[in-house]
Design an enzyme around this catalytic site. Structure first.
Site, PDB file in Angstrom:
ATOM      1  N   ARG A   1      -0.951  22.576 -14.588  1.00  0.00           N
ATOM      2  CA  ARG A   1      -0.019  21.511 -14.974  1.00  0.00           C
ATOM      3  C   ARG A   1      -0.226  21.078 -16.424  1.00  0.00           C
ATOM      4  NH1 ARG A   1       2.094  16.305 -11.310  1.00  0.00           N
ATOM      5  NH2 ARG A   1       3.418  15.446 -12.945  1.00  0.00           N
TER       6      ARG A   1
ATOM      7  N   ASN B   1       1.794  19.990 -21.252  1.00  0.00           N
ATOM      8  CA  ASN B   1       1.423  19.190 -22.424  1.00  0.00           C
ATOM      9  C   ASN B   1       1.560  19.960 -23.729  1.00  0.00           C
ATOM     10  OD1 ASN B   1       0.794  17.025 -20.774  1.00  0.00           O
ATOM     11  ND2 ASN B   1      -1.309  17.734 -20.479  1.00  0.00           N
TER      12      ASN B   1
ATOM     13  N   GLU C   1      -2.897  18.056 -11.722  1.00  0.00           N
ATOM     14  CA  GLU C   1      -3.307  18.518 -13.047  1.00  0.00           C
ATOM     15  C   GLU C   1      -4.790  18.850 -13.147  1.00  0.00           C
ATOM     16  OE1 GLU C   1      -1.227  16.640 -16.290  1.00  0.00           O
ATOM     17  OE2 GLU C   1      -2.790  17.217 -17.699  1.00  0.00           O
TER      18      GLU C   1
ATOM     19  N   LYS D   1       9.378  22.781 -13.741  1.00  0.00           N
ATOM     20  CA  LYS D   1       8.385  21.724 -13.499  1.00  0.00           C
ATOM     21  C   LYS D   1       7.978  21.702 -12.031  1.00  0.00           C
ATOM     22  CE  LYS D   1       6.748  17.152 -14.400  1.00  0.00           C
ATOM     23  NZ  LYS D   1       6.850  15.900 -15.141  1.00  0.00           N
TER      24      LYS D   1
ATOM     25  N   HIS E   1       1.952  18.160 -26.997  1.00  0.00           N
ATOM     26  CA  HIS E   1       1.710  16.744 -26.732  1.00  0.00           C
ATOM     27  C   HIS E   1       0.459  16.184 -27.411  1.00  0.00           C
ATOM     28  CE1 HIS E   1       5.078  17.086 -24.071  1.00  0.00           C
ATOM     29  NE2 HIS E   1       4.959  15.840 -23.642  1.00  0.00           N
TER      30      HIS E   1
ATOM     31  N   HIS F   1       1.424  13.154 -29.431  1.00  0.00           N
ATOM     32  CA  HIS F   1       0.920  11.818 -29.090  1.00  0.00           C
ATOM     33  C   HIS F   1       0.253  11.160 -30.290  1.00  0.00           C
ATOM     34  CE1 HIS F   1       0.716  12.532 -24.462  1.00  0.00           C
ATOM     35  NE2 HIS F   1       1.872  12.025 -24.842  1.00  0.00           N
TER      36      HIS F   1
ATOM     37  N   LYS G   1       4.018  11.432 -11.267  1.00  0.00           N
ATOM     38  CA  LYS G   1       3.141  10.613 -12.112  1.00  0.00           C
ATOM     39  C   LYS G   1       3.839   9.283 -12.373  1.00  0.00           C
ATOM     40  CE  LYS G   1       0.463  13.941 -14.832  1.00  0.00           C
ATOM     41  NZ  LYS G   1       0.178  14.399 -16.209  1.00  0.00           N
TER      42      LYS G   1
ATOM     43  N   HIS H   1       9.457   9.727 -28.285  1.00  0.00           N
ATOM     44  CA  HIS H   1       8.511  10.668 -27.677  1.00  0.00           C
ATOM     45  C   HIS H   1       8.966  12.128 -27.860  1.00  0.00           C
ATOM     46  CE1 HIS H   1       5.683  12.436 -24.879  1.00  0.00           C
ATOM     47  NE2 HIS H   1       6.695  13.005 -24.273  1.00  0.00           N
TER      48      HIS H   1
ATOM     49  N   GLU I   1      12.048  18.348 -24.476  1.00  0.00           N
ATOM     50  CA  GLU I   1      11.311  18.702 -23.254  1.00  0.00           C
ATOM     51  C   GLU I   1      11.991  19.880 -22.536  1.00  0.00           C
ATOM     52  OE1 GLU I   1       8.413  17.278 -22.667  1.00  0.00           O
ATOM     53  OE2 GLU I   1       8.468  15.194 -23.366  1.00  0.00           O
TER      54      GLU I   1
ATOM     55  N   ARG J   1       0.811  -1.226   0.000  1.00  0.00           N
ATOM     56  CA  ARG J   1       0.000   0.000   0.000  1.00  0.00           C
ATOM     57  C   ARG J   1       0.840   1.270   0.000  1.00  0.00           C
ATOM     58  NH1 ARG J   1      -2.956  -3.054   3.673  1.00  0.00           N
ATOM     59  NH2 ARG J   1      -4.752  -3.992   2.679  1.00  0.00           N
TER      60      ARG J   1
HETATM   61  N1  LIG Z   1       5.870  10.230 -15.337  1.00  0.00           N
HETATM   62  C1  LIG Z   1       5.959  11.284 -16.111  1.00  0.00           C
HETATM   63  O1  LIG Z   1       5.648  12.395 -15.723  1.00  0.00           O
HETATM   64  C2  LIG Z   1       6.478  11.081 -17.503  1.00  0.00           C
HETATM   65  C3  LIG Z   1       6.786  12.202 -18.275  1.00  0.00           C
HETATM   66  C4  LIG Z   1       7.318  12.007 -19.539  1.00  0.00           C
HETATM   67  C5  LIG Z   1       7.534  10.718 -19.998  1.00  0.00           C
HETATM   68  N2  LIG Z   1       7.213   9.639 -19.223  1.00  0.00           N
HETATM   69  C6  LIG Z   1       7.469   8.270 -19.678  1.00  0.00           C
HETATM   70  O2  LIG Z   1       8.863   8.123 -19.844  1.00  0.00           O
HETATM   71  C7  LIG Z   1       9.102   7.081 -20.792  1.00  0.00           C
HETATM   72  C8  LIG Z   1      10.213   7.512 -21.718  1.00  0.00           C
HETATM   73  O3  LIG Z   1      11.374   7.763 -20.959  1.00  0.00           O
HETATM   74  P1  LIG Z   1      12.828   7.761 -21.616  1.00  0.00           P
HETATM   75  O4  LIG Z   1      12.820   8.569 -22.832  1.00  0.00           O
HETATM   76  O5  LIG Z   1      13.782   8.071 -20.539  1.00  0.00           O
HETATM   77  O6  LIG Z   1      12.945   6.257 -22.139  1.00  0.00           O
HETATM   78  P2  LIG Z   1      13.678   4.948 -21.569  1.00  0.00           P
HETATM   79  O7  LIG Z   1      13.534   4.822 -20.115  1.00  0.00           O
HETATM   80  O8  LIG Z   1      13.184   3.828 -22.416  1.00  0.00           O
HETATM   81  O9  LIG Z   1      15.212   5.218 -21.920  1.00  0.00           O
HETATM   82  C9  LIG Z   1      15.616   5.350 -23.274  1.00  0.00           C
HETATM   83  C10 LIG Z   1      16.730   4.370 -23.619  1.00  0.00           C
HETATM   84  O10 LIG Z   1      17.954   4.820 -23.038  1.00  0.00           O
HETATM   85  C11 LIG Z   1      18.563   3.757 -22.278  1.00  0.00           C
HETATM   86  N3  LIG Z   1      19.325   4.417 -21.205  1.00  0.00           N
HETATM   87  C12 LIG Z   1      18.831   4.986 -20.085  1.00  0.00           C
HETATM   88  N4  LIG Z   1      19.796   5.610 -19.410  1.00  0.00           N
HETATM   89  C13 LIG Z   1      20.949   5.409 -20.092  1.00  0.00           C
HETATM   90  C14 LIG Z   1      22.290   5.824 -19.893  1.00  0.00           C
HETATM   91  N5  LIG Z   1      22.638   6.618 -18.870  1.00  0.00           N
HETATM   92  N6  LIG Z   1      23.211   5.442 -20.801  1.00  0.00           N
HETATM   93  C15 LIG Z   1      22.849   4.686 -21.876  1.00  0.00           C
HETATM   94  N7  LIG Z   1      21.597   4.282 -22.127  1.00  0.00           N
HETATM   95  C16 LIG Z   1      20.657   4.643 -21.238  1.00  0.00           C
HETATM   96  C17 LIG Z   1      17.408   2.916 -21.840  1.00  0.00           C
HETATM   97  O11 LIG Z   1      17.818   1.618 -21.534  1.00  0.00           O
HETATM   98  C18 LIG Z   1      16.514   2.966 -23.074  1.00  0.00           C
HETATM   99  O12 LIG Z   1      16.968   2.043 -24.025  1.00  0.00           O
HETATM  100  C19 LIG Z   1       7.788   6.805 -21.475  1.00  0.00           C
HETATM  101  O13 LIG Z   1       7.273   5.583 -21.015  1.00  0.00           O
HETATM  102  C20 LIG Z   1       6.895   7.952 -21.018  1.00  0.00           C
HETATM  103  O14 LIG Z   1       5.534   7.571 -20.937  1.00  0.00           O
HETATM  104  C21 LIG Z   1       6.696   9.819 -17.988  1.00  0.00           C
HETATM  105 ZN   LIG Z   2       6.607  14.664 -22.971  1.00  0.00          ZN
END
Ligand SMILES: NC(=O)c1ccc[n+]([C@@H]2O[C@H](COP(=O)([O-])OP(=O)(O)OC[C@H]3O[C@@H](n4cnc5c(N)ncnc54)[C@H](O)[C@@H]3O)[C@@H](O)[C@H]2O)c1
Ligand SMILES: [Zn+2]
Length: 382
Positions: free
Chosen positions: A253, A257, A249, A239, A260, A264, A151, A278, A193, A129
Site C-alpha cells: 500500500r 505514496n 499498509e 486502489k 508524497h 508533503h 483511512k 495536496h 492522483e 464504538r
Molecule cells: N483517507 C485517505 O485515504 C485520504 C487520501 C488522500 C487525501 N485525504 C485527505 O483528503 C483531504 C483533501 O480532500 P479534497 O481535496 O477532496 O478536499 P476538500 O474536501 O477540502 O474539498 C475541496 C474543496 O472543494 C469543495 N467541494 C467539494 N465537492 C464539491 C463539489 N461537488 N462542487 C463544488 N465544490 C465542492 C469543498 O467544499 C472544498 O472547498 C485532505 O484532508 C487529505 O488529508 C485522505
Molecule cells: Zn495524495
C-alpha cells in the site's frame, strides 16, 4: 431532451472479506443513494455529514434520494476546508450524530471531499464504538483516492492525519456528475492522483490519460465519451486491488505514496495553504520522484521522466519546486520536514522510486545526503 448520456454504473469491489464493499461509479448515481442504503441496511436511519460548499450543490439531491426510499435523515454542515479536521469540529460532528439518536445499525453518510470523508469516517469509527458509514465523494480526489481504503483521520496541531483509525465504509457512491461544479483547480489537483495510478503500476493507463485527459476534465458525455467515468473506475480498481492485498499498509500500500514524501514536505513548507493544494504538491513530488530515480543508477530513462513532467504540465499542474507560488523553502527546511514525515533509520529514508512509467517500488535505503544534494540542485535551478 437532455444531452447527458446515461449508462449503467460501473461497480468495483473492494475485496476485504466481511469488510468488503462496492464502489459504484457513474453519472447520476446519487439518485440511487436511498435505494442502495435500504437494500444494504433495511430500516436504517441515516445521518449526513457535509460541508457548506457541498451543501449548496449536492445536499438537496442526497436528501431527496434518501427520502424517496423512505429513509429518515438528519445532518450536520461544517465549514468547508481542512480546518474542519480539528478536535473541535470532530466533537461537534460526534455530538450531532449522538443527538440524532443514530444507533448501531444506522448509517453515517460522508457527503463531500476528502475532508468530510476523513472527518465523518473517523466519527463513524468511534461513535458508539463504531457505526457503519457510506462515502459519497464529491471531489475527484475523494472519488479516486480518499473515499476508498478506510483511512480516516483528523489533524493534530503537530501534523496532519495524526489522530485516526482504519474504518472501511460499507458502500462508496461516486457520482461523476457532481464534479461538474468542482472548481477547476480542485479538479486538476485530484487529477494528479489519477495520473499516479498510471505511474505506479499501469503504463497503458498513463498513455490513455495522455490521449484523453481533456475529455476527463470536460466530462462531456454528450459526445458519447465516458472518459471521466473510465478514469475514476480504473483508479478505484487500482486502489481497491492494493488495499485488498495490504489493508493496513504493511507493504504494497506504501506504493500509493509515490510523490508524497517530496509533496508533503512542500505542502508543509507552504503551511498547507491555498498556495499549494495536496494534488499540486503530489504532481511536483511525482515529477521529482521520477527525476530522482533517473539520476539514481540510471533507474529510469531521462526521457521517461521528462514525459511524466510534460503530461502533468500539459494539464496545468506544477512539476517543479519553482512552480510553487511565493518564496521557495530552504533545503534545510525541506530535509527537516522529510525527516518528520518519515522514519529515518541510520541516515536512510524509505522512498517510492520508479524503474519506469508503471513500475514503482519501495526503496528503503535512500541516503539522506543523496536527497539533500538532489533538492539543493533542484532549488538552484532557474
Ligand atoms: N483517507 C485517505 O485515504 C485520504 C487520501 C488522500 C487525501 N485525504 C485527505 O483528503 C483531504 C483533501 O480532500 P479534497 O481535496 O477532496 O478536499 P476538500 O474536501 O477540502 O474539498 C475541496 C474543496 O472543494 C469543495 N467541494 C467539494 N465537492 C464539491 C463539489 N461537488 N462542487 C463544488 N465544490 C465542492 C469543498 O467544499 C472544498 O472547498 C485532505 O484532508 C487529505 O488529508 C485522505
Ligand atoms: Zn495524495
Amino acid at each position: 431532451m437532455t444531452a447527458t448520456v446515461r449508462t449503467d454504473p460501473t461497480v468495483v469491489n473492494v475485496a476485504l472479506g466481511a469488510r468488503g464493499y462496492d464502489i459504484v461509479i457513474g453519472r447520476g448515481v446519487i439518485a440511487s443513494l436511498g435505494a442502495r442504503i435500504a437494500a444494504l441496511r433495511p430500516g436504517a436511519k441515516a445521518f449526513i455529514v457535509t460541508d457548506d460548499n457541498v451543501a449548496r450543490y449536492v445536499l438537496g439531491d442526497a436528501e431527496a434520494a434518501l427520502a424517496k426510499a423512505g429513509i429518515a435523515a438528519n445532518r450536520v454542515i461544517v465549514p468547508a476546508g481542512e480546518a474542519s479536521k480539528s478536535y473541535r469540529v470532530f466533537e461537534q460532528v460526534c455530538e450531532a450524530i449522538i443527538a440524532s439518536h443514530i444507533e448501531r445499525g444506522d448509517l453515517v453518510v460522508a457527503l463531500g471531499g476528502g475532508v468530510i470523508g476523513d472527518l465523518a469516517g473517523f466519527a463513524a469509527a468511534v461513535v458508539r464504538r463504531g457505526l457503519d458509514y457510506v462515502q459519497v465523494p464529491t471531489t475527484l480526489l475523494a472519488q479516486v483516492d480518499s473515499s476508498v481504503g478506510g483511512k480516516t483521520a483528523i489533524d493534530s496541531a503537530r501534523g496532519k492525519n495524526l489522530i485516526g483509525a482504519f474504518h472501511q465504509p460499507v458502500l462508496v457512491l461516486a457520482d461523476t456528475a457532481l464534479l461538474d461544479t468542482l472548481p477547476e483547480r480542485e479538479f486538476r489537483a485530484g487529477y494528479a492522483e489519477v495520473a499516479k495510478y498510471g505511474l505506479i503500476g499501469d503504463a497503458a493507463f498513463f498513455g490513455w490519460l495522455e490521449a484523453n485527459w481533456r475529455e476527463i476534465f470536460s466530462g462531456a458525455n454528450s459526445s458519447g465519451s465516458f472518459a471521466r467515468e473510465h478514469a475514476v473506475a480504473v483508479s478505484c480498481r487500482a486502489k481497491a486491488a492494493i488495499v485488498g492485498r495490504d489493508e493496513r499498509e504493511t507493504g504494497e500500500r506504501a506504493l500509493l505514496n509515490l510523490g508524497h514524501t517530496f509533496g508533503h514536505a512542500l505542502e508543509a513548507a507552504c503551511g498547507f495553504s491555498d498556495r499549494l493544494l495536496h494534488g499540486e504538491a503530489i504532481a511536483v513530488g511525482m515529477a521529482l520522484a521520477f527525476d530522482f530515480s533517473a539520476r539514481r543508477q540510471g533507474l529510469v530513462p531521462k526521457e521517461e521522466a521528462a514525459r511524466v513532467a510534460r503530461h502533468l504540465a500539459d494539464v496545468g499542474l506544477p512539476t517543479r519546486i519553482k512552480d510553487v507560488a511565493g518564496p521557495l523553502p530552504a533545503v534545510d527546511q525541506l530535509m527537516e520536514l522529510i525527516a518528520q514525515d518519515k522514519k529515518v533509520r541510520r541516515g536512510m529514508l524509505t522512498f517510492i522510486l520508479v524503474r519506469g512509467i508503471g513500475s514503482a517500488f519501495v526503496e528503503a535505503g535512500v541516503d539522506q545526503r543523496e536527497v539533500r544534494a538532489f533538492l539543493s540542485e533542484k532549488l538552484a535551478e532557474q
